[in-house]
Design a protein around this motif. Structure first.
Motif, PDB file in Angstrom:
ATOM      1  N   PHE A  79       0.824  -1.211   0.000  1.00  0.00           N
ATOM      2  CA  PHE A  79       0.000   0.000   0.000  1.00  0.00           C
ATOM      3  C   PHE A  79       0.859   1.262   0.000  1.00  0.00           C
ATOM      4  O   PHE A  79       0.519   2.253  -0.653  1.00  0.00           O
ATOM      5  N   ASP A  80       1.979   1.242   0.713  1.00  0.00           N
ATOM      6  CA  ASP A  80       2.900   2.386   0.692  1.00  0.00           C
ATOM      7  C   ASP A  80       3.460   2.598  -0.716  1.00  0.00           C
ATOM      8  O   ASP A  80       3.582   3.729  -1.185  1.00  0.00           O
ATOM      9  N   PHE A  81       3.797   1.503  -1.382  1.00  0.00           N
ATOM     10  CA  PHE A  81       4.317   1.563  -2.747  1.00  0.00           C
ATOM     11  C   PHE A  81       3.282   2.197  -3.694  1.00  0.00           C
ATOM     12  O   PHE A  81       3.593   3.128  -4.434  1.00  0.00           O
ATOM     13  N   VAL A  82       2.058   1.714  -3.643  1.00  0.00           N
ATOM     14  CA  VAL A  82       0.994   2.249  -4.506  1.00  0.00           C
ATOM     15  C   VAL A  82       0.724   3.712  -4.158  1.00  0.00           C
ATOM     16  O   VAL A  82       0.574   4.551  -5.050  1.00  0.00           O
ATOM     17  N   GLY A  83       0.683   4.024  -2.871  1.00  0.00           N
ATOM     18  CA  GLY A  83       0.461   5.408  -2.455  1.00  0.00           C
ATOM     19  C   GLY A  83       1.534   6.333  -2.984  1.00  0.00           C
ATOM     20  O   GLY A  83       1.258   7.431  -3.466  1.00  0.00           O
ATOM     21  N   SER A  84       2.767   5.882  -2.941  1.00  0.00           N
ATOM     22  CA  SER A  84       3.889   6.678  -3.440  1.00  0.00           C
ATOM     23  C   SER A  84       3.803   6.881  -4.955  1.00  0.00           C
ATOM     24  O   SER A  84       3.969   8.000  -5.457  1.00  0.00           O
ATOM     25  N   LYS A  85       3.519   5.805  -5.682  1.00  0.00           N
ATOM     26  CA  LYS A  85       3.444   5.885  -7.150  1.00  0.00           C
ATOM     27  C   LYS A  85       2.275   6.766  -7.600  1.00  0.00           C
ATOM     28  O   LYS A  85       2.429   7.573  -8.526  1.00  0.00           O
ATOM     29  N   THR A  86       1.118   6.626  -6.954  1.00  0.00           N
ATOM     30  CA  THR A  86      -0.040   7.438  -7.357  1.00  0.00           C
ATOM     31  C   THR A  86       0.163   8.906  -6.984  1.00  0.00           C
ATOM     32  O   THR A  86      -0.260   9.790  -7.711  1.00  0.00           O
ATOM     33  N   LYS A  87       0.854   9.156  -5.875  1.00  0.00           N
ATOM     34  CA  LYS A  87       1.144  10.549  -5.497  1.00  0.00           C
ATOM     35  C   LYS A  87       2.113  11.175  -6.495  1.00  0.00           C
ATOM     36  O   LYS A  87       1.935  12.324  -6.915  1.00  0.00           O
ATOM     37  N   GLU A  88       3.141  10.424  -6.912  1.00  0.00           N
ATOM     38  CA  GLU A  88       4.102  10.920  -7.914  1.00  0.00           C
ATOM     39  C   GLU A  88       3.403  11.347  -9.201  1.00  0.00           C
ATOM     40  O   GLU A  88       3.819  12.302  -9.852  1.00  0.00           O
ATOM     41  N   LEU A  89       2.338  10.626  -9.567  1.00  0.00           N
ATOM     42  CA  LEU A  89       1.597  10.923 -10.791  1.00  0.00           C
ATOM     43  C   LEU A  89       0.501  11.977 -10.578  1.00  0.00           C
ATOM     44  O   LEU A  89      -0.226  12.314 -11.511  1.00  0.00           O
ATOM     45  N   GLY A  90       0.378  12.463  -9.340  1.00  0.00           N
ATOM     46  CA  GLY A  90      -0.621  13.479  -9.039  1.00  0.00           C
ATOM     47  C   GLY A  90      -2.041  12.937  -8.930  1.00  0.00           C
ATOM     48  O   GLY A  90      -3.004  13.696  -8.934  1.00  0.00           O
ATOM     49  N   LEU A  91      -2.165  11.613  -8.780  1.00  0.00           N
ATOM     50  CA  LEU A  91      -3.486  10.990  -8.724  1.00  0.00           C
ATOM     51  C   LEU A  91      -4.049  10.917  -7.311  1.00  0.00           C
ATOM     52  O   LEU A  91      -5.260  10.831  -7.127  1.00  0.00           O
ATOM     53  N   SER A  92      -3.154  10.911  -6.321  1.00  0.00           N
ATOM     54  CA  SER A  92      -3.605  10.782  -4.935  1.00  0.00           C
ATOM     55  C   SER A  92      -2.890  11.789  -4.036  1.00  0.00           C
ATOM     56  O   SER A  92      -1.923  12.433  -4.439  1.00  0.00           O
ATOM     57  N   ARG A  93      -3.385  11.864  -2.824  1.00  0.00           N
ATOM     58  CA  ARG A  93      -2.810  12.757  -1.819  1.00  0.00           C
ATOM     59  C   ARG A  93      -1.957  11.954  -0.840  1.00  0.00           C
ATOM     60  O   ARG A  93      -1.907  10.723  -0.896  1.00  0.00           O
ATOM     61  N   ASP A  94      -1.334  12.659   0.077  1.00  0.00           N
ATOM     62  CA  ASP A  94      -0.434  12.022   1.047  1.00  0.00           C
ATOM     63  C   ASP A  94      -1.098  10.906   1.842  1.00  0.00           C
ATOM     64  O   ASP A  94      -0.442   9.953   2.241  1.00  0.00           O
ATOM     65  N   ASN A  95      -2.393  11.024   2.104  1.00  0.00           N
ATOM     66  CA  ASN A  95      -3.070  10.084   2.993  1.00  0.00           C
ATOM     67  C   ASN A  95      -3.620   8.845   2.288  1.00  0.00           C
ATOM     68  O   ASN A  95      -4.276   8.014   2.901  1.00  0.00           O
ATOM     69  N   TYR A  96      -3.362   8.682   1.003  1.00  0.00           N
ATOM     70  CA  TYR A  96      -3.965   7.567   0.263  1.00  0.00           C
ATOM     71  C   TYR A  96      -3.537   6.205   0.815  1.00  0.00           C
ATOM     72  O   TYR A  96      -4.373   5.335   1.057  1.00  0.00           O
ATOM     73  N   ALA A  97      -2.242   5.988   1.023  1.00  0.00           N
ATOM     74  CA  ALA A  97      -1.769   4.696   1.537  1.00  0.00           C
ATOM     75  C   ALA A  97      -2.377   4.401   2.905  1.00  0.00           C
ATOM     76  O   ALA A  97      -2.827   3.280   3.161  1.00  0.00           O
ATOM     77  N   ALA A  98      -2.413   5.389   3.768  1.00  0.00           N
ATOM     78  CA  ALA A  98      -3.001   5.192   5.100  1.00  0.00           C
ATOM     79  C   ALA A  98      -4.486   4.847   4.985  1.00  0.00           C
ATOM     80  O   ALA A  98      -4.990   3.979   5.722  1.00  0.00           O
ATOM     81  N   ASN A  99      -5.185   5.498   4.061  1.00  0.00           N
ATOM     82  CA  ASN A  99      -6.604   5.199   3.872  1.00  0.00           C
ATOM     83  C   ASN A  99      -6.821   3.805   3.293  1.00  0.00           C
ATOM     84  O   ASN A  99      -7.791   3.127   3.647  1.00  0.00           O
ATOM     85  N   LEU A 100      -5.929   3.373   2.406  1.00  0.00           N
ATOM     86  CA  LEU A 100      -6.004   1.995   1.901  1.00  0.00           C
ATOM     87  C   LEU A 100      -5.863   0.997   3.052  1.00  0.00           C
ATOM     88  O   LEU A 100      -6.633   0.037   3.158  1.00  0.00           O
ATOM     89  N   LYS A 101      -4.881   1.219   3.909  1.00  0.00           N
ATOM     90  CA  LYS A 101      -4.633   0.319   5.040  1.00  0.00           C
ATOM     91  C   LYS A 101      -5.832   0.266   5.983  1.00  0.00           C
ATOM     92  O   LYS A 101      -6.244  -0.815   6.421  1.00  0.00           O
ATOM     93  N   LYS A 102      -6.388   1.436   6.284  1.00  0.00           N
ATOM     94  CA  LYS A 102      -7.528   1.486   7.204  1.00  0.00           C
ATOM     95  C   LYS A 102      -8.740   0.776   6.616  1.00  0.00           C
ATOM     96  O   LYS A 102      -9.392  -0.019   7.281  1.00  0.00           O
TER      97      LYS A 102
END
Length: 152
Positions: free
Chosen positions: A25-48
């Protein structure tokens, strides 16, 4: 909604290795943030959300997970597809006490709740086709992935 239309080719990762779902989830959160698709909290929200509402399913002995998070952590819609060299343990969607060894992960980044249900149904329909599932599981390049999805 077509899976092939929503699948972001920059978010297809084949034969990846992660030690646990948190790392994935951290990996996906990082990649989607790099592409401007998600915000900082995306990985944490996936985990929750995964902790509260497990997303693993089993099709013909191949485990698949379809994690997603609420839209407030998204900037733009996407679907990511990740295949794994070694399976990760997810909890089953239909029985959270059951563990499923997952080899294919579809990460959904959808802005509308009704799109999530429609997309989940489309993915499940795809995965019920044994030949498509096998081809996704053994794909060695992005062209093979898109070929399977375009045929459906």
């Amino acid at each position: 909604m077509e899976i092939s239309d929503m699948l972001n080719k920059k978010l297809i990762f084949l034969n990846e290795n992660f030690d646990n779902t948190s790392e994935l989830f951290d990996f996906v959160g990082s990649k989607t943030k790099e592409l401007g698709l998600s915000r900082d909290n995306y990985a944490a929200n996936l985990k929750k959300r995964e902790a509260d509402f497990p997303t693993a399913l089993e099709f013909n002995d191949i485990g698949v997970a379809i994690p997603h998070a609420d839209s407030e952590s998204l900037n733009k819609e996407f679907i990511s597809l990740i295949t794994l060299n070694k399976p990760l343990t997810f909890r089953a969607m239909e029985n959270s006490d059951k563990e499923v060894k997952v080899k294919i992960v579809f990460v959904l980044g959808l802005l509308k709740a009704n799109d999530q249900l429609e997309t989940l149904q489309a993915i499940v329909k795809l995965l019920q086709k044994e030949s498509a599932l096998e081809r996704l599981n053994h794909a060695s390049n992005i062209k093979e992935i898109t070929s399977v999805l375009n045929e459906l």
